[in-house]
Design a protein around this motif. Structure first.
Motif, short mmCIF file in Angstrom:
data_model
loop_
_atom_site.label_atom_id
_atom_site.label_comp_id
_atom_site.label_asym_id
_atom_site.label_seq_id
_atom_site.Cartn_x
_atom_site.Cartn_y
_atom_site.Cartn_z
N LYS A 39 0.81 -1.22 0.00
CA LYS A 39 0.00 0.00 0.00
C LYS A 39 0.85 1.27 0.00
O LYS A 39 0.46 2.27 -0.59
CB LYS A 39 -0.92 0.03 1.22
CG LYS A 39 -2.10 -0.89 1.13
CD LYS A 39 -2.99 -0.73 2.34
CE LYS A 39 -4.22 -1.58 2.24
NZ LYS A 39 -5.09 -1.44 3.42
N GLU A 40 1.98 1.23 0.69
CA GLU A 40 2.78 2.43 0.86
C GLU A 40 4.12 2.34 0.13
O GLU A 40 5.10 2.96 0.53
CB GLU A 40 3.01 2.69 2.34
CG GLU A 40 1.70 2.95 3.08
CD GLU A 40 1.91 3.33 4.53
OE1 GLU A 40 3.06 3.59 4.94
OE2 GLU A 40 0.92 3.38 5.25
N ALA A 41 4.16 1.62 -0.97
CA ALA A 41 5.41 1.40 -1.70
C ALA A 41 6.04 2.72 -2.15
O ALA A 41 7.26 2.91 -2.02
CB ALA A 41 5.18 0.49 -2.90
N PHE A 42 5.23 3.63 -2.66
CA PHE A 42 5.78 4.91 -3.14
C PHE A 42 6.35 5.72 -1.98
O PHE A 42 7.46 6.24 -2.06
CB PHE A 42 4.71 5.71 -3.87
CG PHE A 42 5.21 7.02 -4.41
CD1 PHE A 42 6.04 7.06 -5.52
CD2 PHE A 42 4.88 8.22 -3.80
CE1 PHE A 42 6.53 8.26 -6.01
CE2 PHE A 42 5.36 9.42 -4.28
CZ PHE A 42 6.19 9.45 -5.39
N TYR A 43 5.60 5.82 -0.89
CA TYR A 43 6.06 6.54 0.29
C TYR A 43 7.36 5.94 0.81
O TYR A 43 8.31 6.67 1.13
CB TYR A 43 4.99 6.50 1.40
CG TYR A 43 5.52 6.89 2.75
CD1 TYR A 43 5.73 8.21 3.08
CD2 TYR A 43 5.85 5.91 3.69
CE1 TYR A 43 6.23 8.58 4.31
CE2 TYR A 43 6.36 6.26 4.93
CZ TYR A 43 6.55 7.59 5.23
OH TYR A 43 7.07 7.93 6.45
N ILE A 44 7.45 4.64 0.90
CA ILE A 44 8.64 3.96 1.41
C ILE A 44 9.84 4.24 0.50
O ILE A 44 10.94 4.50 0.98
CB ILE A 44 8.38 2.45 1.56
CG1 ILE A 44 7.36 2.21 2.69
CG2 ILE A 44 9.66 1.69 1.82
CD1 ILE A 44 6.81 0.82 2.76
N VAL A 46 10.33 6.90 -1.51
CA VAL A 46 10.73 8.30 -1.36
C VAL A 46 11.44 8.51 -0.02
O VAL A 46 12.50 9.15 0.04
CB VAL A 46 9.52 9.24 -1.50
CG1 VAL A 46 9.87 10.67 -1.12
CG2 VAL A 46 8.97 9.18 -2.91
N ASP A 47 10.88 7.97 1.05
CA ASP A 47 11.47 8.12 2.37
C ASP A 47 12.87 7.52 2.42
O ASP A 47 13.80 8.12 2.98
CB ASP A 47 10.56 7.46 3.42
CG ASP A 47 11.02 7.73 4.83
OD1 ASP A 47 11.19 8.92 5.18
OD2 ASP A 47 11.20 6.75 5.59
N PHE A 83 14.23 15.82 -2.67
CA PHE A 83 14.62 16.84 -1.71
C PHE A 83 13.37 17.27 -0.95
O PHE A 83 12.25 17.02 -1.37
CB PHE A 83 15.29 18.04 -2.41
CG PHE A 83 14.48 18.65 -3.51
CD1 PHE A 83 13.63 19.71 -3.25
CD2 PHE A 83 14.56 18.16 -4.81
CE1 PHE A 83 12.87 20.28 -4.27
CE2 PHE A 83 13.81 18.72 -5.83
CZ PHE A 83 12.95 19.78 -5.55
N THR A 84 13.56 17.93 0.19
CA THR A 84 12.42 18.29 1.04
C THR A 84 11.92 19.72 0.82
O THR A 84 10.73 19.97 0.97
CB THR A 84 12.79 18.13 2.53
OG1 THR A 84 13.96 18.91 2.82
CG2 THR A 84 13.04 16.67 2.86
#
Length: 125
Positions: A39-44, A46-47, A83-84
């Motif tokens: 479910k959170e593959a993209f978030y993981i 990027v993080d 980048f943030t």
């Protein structure tokens, strides 16, 4: 136990309450971990890259200001697309930051370099 109730992870019989889904806390934890990974593959992704970028910038910028070849950063896994935030100085230069560590593209005359900086209090204005 009702007939035909099996753990979705290891397929062992599930004993206990009628609404119990997993045979053990280990199987429940494994299921939650696998579900989160999907479910959170993209978030993981990027993080993970942000953490790598911060670590690389921190390692190469011990003094708070330095110039470095881009290839040296790339070899360590740095990806400038992650980048943030950014900061624009009065000259119009845009510094990209990964938390408190920043970089400015200095590509000129065939030299691919970055200027590495550390966030300063005056940048808050």
């Amino acid at each position: 136990m009702r007939a035909g109730k099996f753990c979705p992870v290891c397929e062992a019989p599930v004993k206990g309450r009628s609404d119990k889904r997993f045979c053990s806390t280990k199987c429940k934890s494994m299921h939650q971990y696998e579900t989160r990974q999907k479910k959170e593959a993209f978030y993981i992704k990027v993080d993970r890259q942000l953490k790598i970028n911060r670590k690389v910038l921190k390692g190469f910028n011990k003094k708070g200001l330095s110039t470095l070849r881009k290839s040296d950063l790339y070899k360590e896994g740095f990806d400038p697309n992650f980048f943030t935030h950014y900061w624009k100085n009065k000259k119009g230069n845009v510094y990209l930051f990964v938390y408190e560590y920043g970089f400015l593209d200095l590509s000129k005359d065939g030299k691919d370099k970055y200027l590495l900086v550390t966030w300063q209090e005056y940048m808050n204005k």
